[in-house]
Scaffold this motif. Structure first.
Motif, PDB file in Angstrom:
ATOM      1  N   UNK A  24      -1.622 -31.180 -13.574  1.00 36.40           N
ATOM      2  CA  UNK A  24      -1.013 -32.513 -13.568  1.00 36.40           C
ATOM      3  C   UNK A  24       0.093 -32.641 -12.538  1.00 36.40           C
ATOM      4  N   UNK A  25       0.841 -31.562 -12.306  1.00 40.19           N
ATOM      5  CA  UNK A  25       2.005 -31.652 -11.430  1.00 40.19           C
ATOM      6  C   UNK A  25       2.224 -30.335 -10.693  1.00 40.19           C
ATOM      7  N   UNK A  26       2.817 -30.445  -9.530  1.00 38.86           N
ATOM      8  CA  UNK A  26       3.221 -29.295  -8.729  1.00 38.86           C
ATOM      9  C   UNK A  26       4.704 -29.429  -8.462  1.00 38.86           C
ATOM     10  N   UNK A  27       5.442 -28.359  -8.709  1.00 38.41           N
ATOM     11  CA  UNK A  27       6.878 -28.358  -8.478  1.00 38.41           C
ATOM     12  C   UNK A  27       7.177 -27.357  -7.377  1.00 38.41           C
ATOM     13  N   UNK A  28       7.870 -27.801  -6.348  1.00 39.76           N
ATOM     14  CA  UNK A  28       8.261 -26.914  -5.252  1.00 39.76           C
ATOM     15  C   UNK A  28       9.704 -27.186  -4.893  1.00 39.76           C
ATOM     16  N   UNK A  29      10.499 -26.142  -4.899  1.00 37.71           N
ATOM     17  CA  UNK A  29      11.897 -26.256  -4.517  1.00 37.71           C
ATOM     18  C   UNK A  29      11.976 -26.302  -2.992  1.00 37.71           C
ATOM     19  N   UNK A  30      12.671 -27.268  -2.442  1.00 33.11           N
ATOM     20  CA  UNK A  30      12.738 -27.436  -0.998  1.00 33.11           C
ATOM     21  C   UNK A  30      13.262 -26.191  -0.288  1.00 33.11           C
ATOM     22  N   UNK A  31      14.163 -25.471  -0.921  1.00 37.22           N
ATOM     23  CA  UNK A  31      14.782 -24.332  -0.262  1.00 37.22           C
ATOM     24  C   UNK A  31      13.991 -23.035  -0.442  1.00 37.22           C
ATOM     25  N   UNK A  32      12.833 -23.105  -1.071  1.00 37.77           N
ATOM     26  CA  UNK A  32      12.052 -21.894  -1.356  1.00 37.77           C
ATOM     27  C   UNK A  32      10.711 -21.998  -0.631  1.00 37.77           C
ATOM     28  N   UNK A  33      10.255 -20.874  -0.101  1.00 33.54           N
ATOM     29  CA  UNK A  33       8.923 -20.882   0.505  1.00 33.54           C
ATOM     30  C   UNK A  33       7.878 -20.788  -0.609  1.00 33.54           C
ATOM     31  N   UNK A  34       6.778 -21.481  -0.411  1.00 31.82           N
ATOM     32  CA  UNK A  34       5.726 -21.555  -1.423  1.00 31.82           C
ATOM     33  C   UNK A  34       4.772 -20.378  -1.256  1.00 31.82           C
ATOM     34  N   UNK A  35       4.249 -19.899  -2.373  1.00 31.94           N
ATOM     35  CA  UNK A  35       3.262 -18.825  -2.401  1.00 31.94           C
ATOM     36  C   UNK A  35       2.103 -19.207  -1.486  1.00 31.94           C
ATOM     37  N   UNK A  36       1.574 -18.259  -0.748  1.00 35.31           N
ATOM     38  CA  UNK A  36       0.573 -18.543   0.283  1.00 35.31           C
ATOM     39  C   UNK A  36      -0.857 -18.645  -0.240  1.00 35.31           C
ATOM     40  N   UNK A  37      -1.198 -17.963  -1.289  1.00 37.88           N
ATOM     41  CA  UNK A  37      -2.603 -17.928  -1.748  1.00 37.88           C
ATOM     42  C   UNK A  37      -2.967 -19.113  -2.593  1.00 37.88           C
TER      43      UNK A  37
END
Length: 191
Positions: A178-191
């Motif tokens: 339903x939702x994706x949360x990503x912190x702007x200051x954090x790099x997102x997991x690549x896989x």
């Protein structure tokens, strides 16, 4: 206050939400409980309906605060919480050292949800996120466990935090994300 529907779900939230982490974790010592309770109530009065917490914030203190403060407004708000860290005396509960602090094994997810339900004083979690992708547990197992919890009525919607495109697709094939949360200051997991 404007609202948004999350994903293809019927979950509607205020366009502005409140991330509650800083009230009891992460930015210095826990804040005054009465002040934070008043702040959460004032947010609801102003039309904010989306509140985000996690078992690791405190640990546990933030869920307890959010649950108690929002209990009078339960039918008006959406509460999101997260699982996925090993909160034990010998672990790094914030996961800052990498995967040793992570724990998304199915039995741990179920245990975390039971604790969150009690601390949040709810019968079902509106939106349950995996806090960080656990490289030791296939995402299909994680999504399958959350799907079971949805079928049991303990969780309403599933979300992912800091996940990459392929992980999101694999999870969504098992249960809708339903939702994706990503912190702007954090790099997102690549896989």
């Amino acid at each position: 206050m404007q609202t948004r529907k999350l994903g293809n779900s019927n979950l509607e939230v205020s366009a502005i939400g409140i991330g509650c982490m800083g009230m009891s974790f992460g930015y210095g010592p826990p804040k005054d409980k009465q002040e934070m309770t008043a702040l959460l109530g004032a947010a609801v009065d102003r039309g904010i309906t989306f509140f985000d917490t996690a078992e690791v914030y405190g640990p546990y203190l933030n869920e307890e605060l959010v649950g108690e403060a929002l209990a009078p407004f339960r039918d008006q708000v959406v509460i999101a919480t997260k699982f996925g860290f090993d909160i034990s005396p010998n672990s790094d509960p914030r996961g800052m050292k990498g995967s040793p602090g992570l724990n998304s094994r199915p039995e741990h997810i179920k245990q975390a949800v039971e604790g969150s339900l009690k601390r949040l004083q709810v019968e079902a979690i509106d939106l349950l996120y995996q806090h960080r992708v656990d490289p030791n547990v296939p995402i299909e197992d994680v999504a399958g466990t959350v799907k079971e919890l949805i079928q049991e009525g303990k969780v309403k919607h599933f979300g992912l935090s800091e996940a990459g495109v392929q992980t999101i697709r694999r999870a969504h094939a098992v249960v809708p994300v339903t939702a994706l949360q990503s912190e702007y200051s954090r790099s997102v997991e690549k896989a």
